[in-house]
Design a protein around this motif. Structure first.
Motif, PDB file in Angstrom:
ATOM      1  N   ARG A   1      40.854  27.313   8.805  1.00 12.79           N
ATOM      2  CA  ARG A   1      39.647  28.044   8.399  1.00 12.79           C
ATOM      3  C   ARG A   1      38.458  27.109   8.628  1.00 12.79           C
ATOM      4  N   GLN A   2      37.786  27.326   9.757  1.00 12.88           N
ATOM      5  CA  GLN A   2      36.795  26.357  10.220  1.00 12.88           C
ATOM      6  C   GLN A   2      35.366  26.750   9.864  1.00 12.88           C
ATOM      7  N   PRO A   3      34.467  25.764   9.859  1.00 13.17           N
ATOM      8  CA  PRO A   3      33.048  26.061   9.647  1.00 13.17           C
ATOM      9  C   PRO A   3      32.565  27.050  10.720  1.00 13.17           C
ATOM     10  N   ALA A   4      31.802  28.043  10.281  1.00 14.94           N
ATOM     11  CA  ALA A   4      31.487  29.176  11.151  1.00 14.94           C
ATOM     12  C   ALA A   4      30.634  28.786  12.363  1.00 14.94           C
ATOM     13  N   TRP A   5      29.610  27.994  12.133  1.00 14.57           N
ATOM     14  CA  TRP A   5      28.742  27.662  13.258  1.00 14.57           C
ATOM     15  C   TRP A   5      29.498  26.862  14.325  1.00 14.57           C
ATOM     16  N   GLU A   6      30.246  25.861  13.884  1.00 19.32           N
ATOM     17  CA  GLU A   6      31.019  25.077  14.850  1.00 19.32           C
ATOM     18  C   GLU A   6      31.996  25.970  15.619  1.00 19.32           C
ATOM     19  N   CYS A   7      32.606  26.889  14.912  1.00 22.53           N
ATOM     20  CA  CYS A   7      33.586  27.774  15.549  1.00 22.53           C
ATOM     21  C   CYS A   7      32.907  28.688  16.556  1.00 22.53           C
ATOM     22  N   LEU A   8      31.816  29.301  16.161  1.00 18.83           N
ATOM     23  CA  LEU A   8      31.093  30.190  17.084  1.00 18.83           C
ATOM     24  C   LEU A   8      30.627  29.426  18.316  1.00 18.83           C
ATOM     25  N   ALA A   9      29.997  28.286  18.084  1.00 18.87           N
ATOM     26  CA  ALA A   9      29.482  27.500  19.207  1.00 18.87           C
ATOM     27  C   ALA A   9      30.624  27.045  20.114  1.00 18.87           C
ATOM     28  N   SER A  10      31.706  26.590  19.521  1.00 16.59           N
ATOM     29  CA  SER A  10      32.828  26.094  20.316  1.00 16.59           C
ATOM     30  C   SER A  10      33.411  27.179  21.201  1.00 16.59           C
ATOM     31  N   PHE A  11      33.539  28.375  20.657  1.00 14.38           N
ATOM     32  CA  PHE A  11      34.159  29.429  21.466  1.00 14.38           C
ATOM     33  C   PHE A  11      33.180  30.047  22.460  1.00 14.38           C
ATOM     34  N   ILE A  12      31.878  29.946  22.189  1.00 13.57           N
ATOM     35  CA  ILE A  12      30.917  30.309  23.239  1.00 13.57           C
ATOM     36  C   ILE A  12      31.120  29.372  24.429  1.00 13.57           C
ATOM     37  N   LEU A  13      31.442  28.119  24.136  1.00 13.12           N
ATOM     38  CA  LEU A  13      31.639  27.137  25.203  1.00 13.12           C
ATOM     39  C   LEU A  13      33.016  27.244  25.854  1.00 13.12           C
ATOM     40  N   SER A  14      33.872  28.065  25.304  1.00 11.86           N
ATOM     41  CA  SER A  14      35.274  28.075  25.753  1.00 11.86           C
ATOM     42  C   SER A  14      35.532  28.975  26.949  1.00 11.86           C
ATOM     43  N   SER A  15      34.573  29.855  27.265  1.00 18.22           N
ATOM     44  CA  SER A  15      34.906  30.914  28.221  1.00 18.22           C
ATOM     45  C   SER A  15      35.199  30.363  29.609  1.00 18.22           C
ATOM     46  N   THR A  16      36.292  30.783  30.165  1.00 17.01           N
ATOM     47  CA  THR A  16      36.814  30.319  31.473  1.00 17.01           C
ATOM     48  C   THR A  16      36.843  28.807  31.557  1.00 17.01           C
TER      49      THR A  16
ATOM     50  N   PRO B   1      36.293   4.351   8.679  1.00 13.93           N
ATOM     51  CA  PRO B   1      36.713   3.091   8.054  1.00 13.93           C
ATOM     52  C   PRO B   1      36.933   1.957   9.063  1.00 13.93           C
ATOM     53  N   SER B   2      37.314   2.300  10.266  1.00 16.36           N
ATOM     54  CA  SER B   2      37.538   1.281  11.294  1.00 16.36           C
ATOM     55  C   SER B   2      36.241   0.756  11.877  1.00 16.36           C
ATOM     56  N   ALA B   3      35.099   1.254  11.362  1.00 18.41           N
ATOM     57  CA  ALA B   3      33.765   0.926  11.872  1.00 18.41           C
ATOM     58  C   ALA B   3      33.459   1.670  13.173  1.00 18.41           C
ATOM     59  N   GLN B   4      34.402   2.481  13.598  1.00 15.95           N
ATOM     60  CA  GLN B   4      34.163   3.329  14.753  1.00 15.95           C
ATOM     61  C   GLN B   4      33.152   4.427  14.388  1.00 15.95           C
ATOM     62  N   THR B   5      32.327   4.809  15.352  1.00 18.09           N
ATOM     63  CA  THR B   5      31.350   5.859  15.093  1.00 18.09           C
ATOM     64  C   THR B   5      31.875   7.224  15.530  1.00 18.09           C
ATOM     65  N   TRP B   6      31.728   8.186  14.643  1.00 14.93           N
ATOM     66  CA  TRP B   6      32.010   9.566  14.956  1.00 14.93           C
ATOM     67  C   TRP B   6      30.707  10.344  14.846  1.00 14.93           C
ATOM     68  N   TRP B   7      30.720  11.598  15.313  1.00 18.22           N
ATOM     69  CA  TRP B   7      29.529  12.420  15.229  1.00 18.22           C
ATOM     70  C   TRP B   7      29.855  13.769  14.622  1.00 18.22           C
ATOM     71  N   MET B   8      28.960  14.219  13.731  1.00 24.06           N
ATOM     72  CA  MET B   8      29.106  15.561  13.190  1.00 24.06           C
ATOM     73  C   MET B   8      28.856  16.583  14.291  1.00 24.06           C
ATOM     74  N   PHE B   9      29.393  17.764  14.129  1.00 24.98           N
ATOM     75  CA  PHE B   9      29.059  18.830  15.064  1.00 24.98           C
ATOM     76  C   PHE B   9      27.583  19.162  14.863  1.00 24.98           C
ATOM     77  N   PRO B  10      26.781  19.226  15.914  1.00 25.95           N
ATOM     78  CA  PRO B  10      25.330  19.426  15.750  1.00 25.95           C
ATOM     79  C   PRO B  10      25.010  20.780  15.117  1.00 25.95           C
ATOM     80  N   SER B  11      24.030  20.755  14.228  1.00 27.80           N
ATOM     81  CA  SER B  11      23.632  21.984  13.541  1.00 27.80           C
ATOM     82  C   SER B  11      22.971  22.946  14.516  1.00 27.80           C
TER      83      SER B  11
END
Length: 294
Positions: free
Chosen positions: A104-119, A143-153
């Motif tokens: 059950r994923q955050p709606a905006w990330e899900c919508l944006a991701s699947f808009i990008l998914s086509s073909t 924790p490893s000091a590695q940088t991650w990024w949030m899904f952009p709003s």
DNA sequence: GGCCAGGCTATGG
DNA sequence: CCATAGCATGGC
């Protein structure tokens, strides 16, 4: 491990790897220490243990509902399975992939991701989303000091130009993503409200977005809002339906949709995900893009 | 190098 | 309703 940064969820019948890699979500990565990813603004590492699922966060947590909600650990798995008593193809899929779950994923990330998914193949969707997050998402330190990024709003993406989005290799999908981001940022599209409407009403609203057709709308309805009857039909699910239920006949998409709705009703969502996973892993696959190591 | 990918839109039967 | 071209990009 810092205090408040770990929990064990004693849930049986949960195949974490399959669930995170079966094409619902696109940002999970398997490291030596488990599956790492972002859930909304939080970095998380997950591991499958004999006793359940272990989770580790970067920042102390008091309420873990966001995690159990995302992973859907509270659902009645046995009751889900019991919905399809005489369905031979599904029974086979259940046996081979026991523990595959819907997230059950955050709606905006899900919508944006699947808009990008086509073909696009799943590996390419992952690459596009990674570029998008690195370029426009807020950084987070693991924790490893590695940088991650949030899904952009949506607000952040609404501020970009279409050509900036195209630089993330999304091609013609840039216009669609930009339009969706503006609709959400301007309040014209209220995603949280969609989850409280009927499935049909939410679907109709999603279909108004350019670049969102029935398949992408159904993905959002299922993976973000959790409407159990949503039944996204991509090339793989269409292939599975024709092979297992129509002797390989070239049945049209509208016909397949009607068939699925009538056959599975509120069991459509899980049926669809098992068919998708099953057909992709079944013999005969050659040039598809299953994750390495399977 | 050709085919295909978690599709959608526009156009023409 | 059905069929098909075009769309960007890249994995295999």
């Amino acid at each position: 491990l810092k205090p408040g940064c770990a929990i064990l969820l004693p849930v049986p019948d949960y195949d974490l790897g399959s669930t995170l890699e079966c094409g619902q979500a696109f940002r999970w990565r398997l490291s030596a220490n488990g599956w790492e990813g972002m859930i909304d603004h939080r970095w998380v590492r997950l591991r499958q243990l004999p006793t359940g699922l272990a989770a580790e966060t970067a920042v102390p947590v008091t309420d873990w509902n966001w995690l159990t909600h995302y992973l859907q650990t509270e659902i009645n798995y046995a009751a889900m399975l019991a919905q399809y008593p005489d369905d031979a193809p599904l029974q086979t899929a259940f046996q081979r992939h026991r523990g595959l779950r819907l997230l059950r994923q955050p709606a905006w990330e899900c919508l944006a991701s699947f808009i990008l998914s086509s073909t696009k193949q799943i590996v390419q969707i992952r690459q596009i989303i990674e570029l998008l997050c690195r370029r426009f998402g807020e950084p987070v330190t693991a924790p490893s000091a590695q940088t991650w990024w949030m899904f952009p709003s949506a607000a952040r993406l609404a501020q970009t130009t279409e050509s900036e989005l195209r630089a993330c290799k999304m091609g013609f999908r840039a216009r669609y993503l930009h339009a969706a981001a503006r609709a959400v940022a301007q309040g014209e599209l209220d995603l949280p409200a969609l989850g409280h409407q009927s499935c049909a009403a939410a679907r109709a609203r999603l279909l108004e977005l350019p670049g969102v057709g029935e398949k992408i709308a159904d993905c959002v309805l299922l993976f973000a809002f959790g409407f159990p009857e949503a039944f996204p039909i991509d090339v793989w699910v269409a292939r599975a339906l024709r092979q297992f239920y129509f002797r390989g006949r070239n049945v049209s998409l509208p016909h397949l949709r009607a068939f699925a709705a009538a056959r599975w009703r509120s069991g459509g969502g899980y049926a669809q995900q098992y068919l998708f996973h099953h057909i992709r892993h079944s013999a005969g696959k050659t040039a598809d893009s299953l994750p390495a190591g399977h």
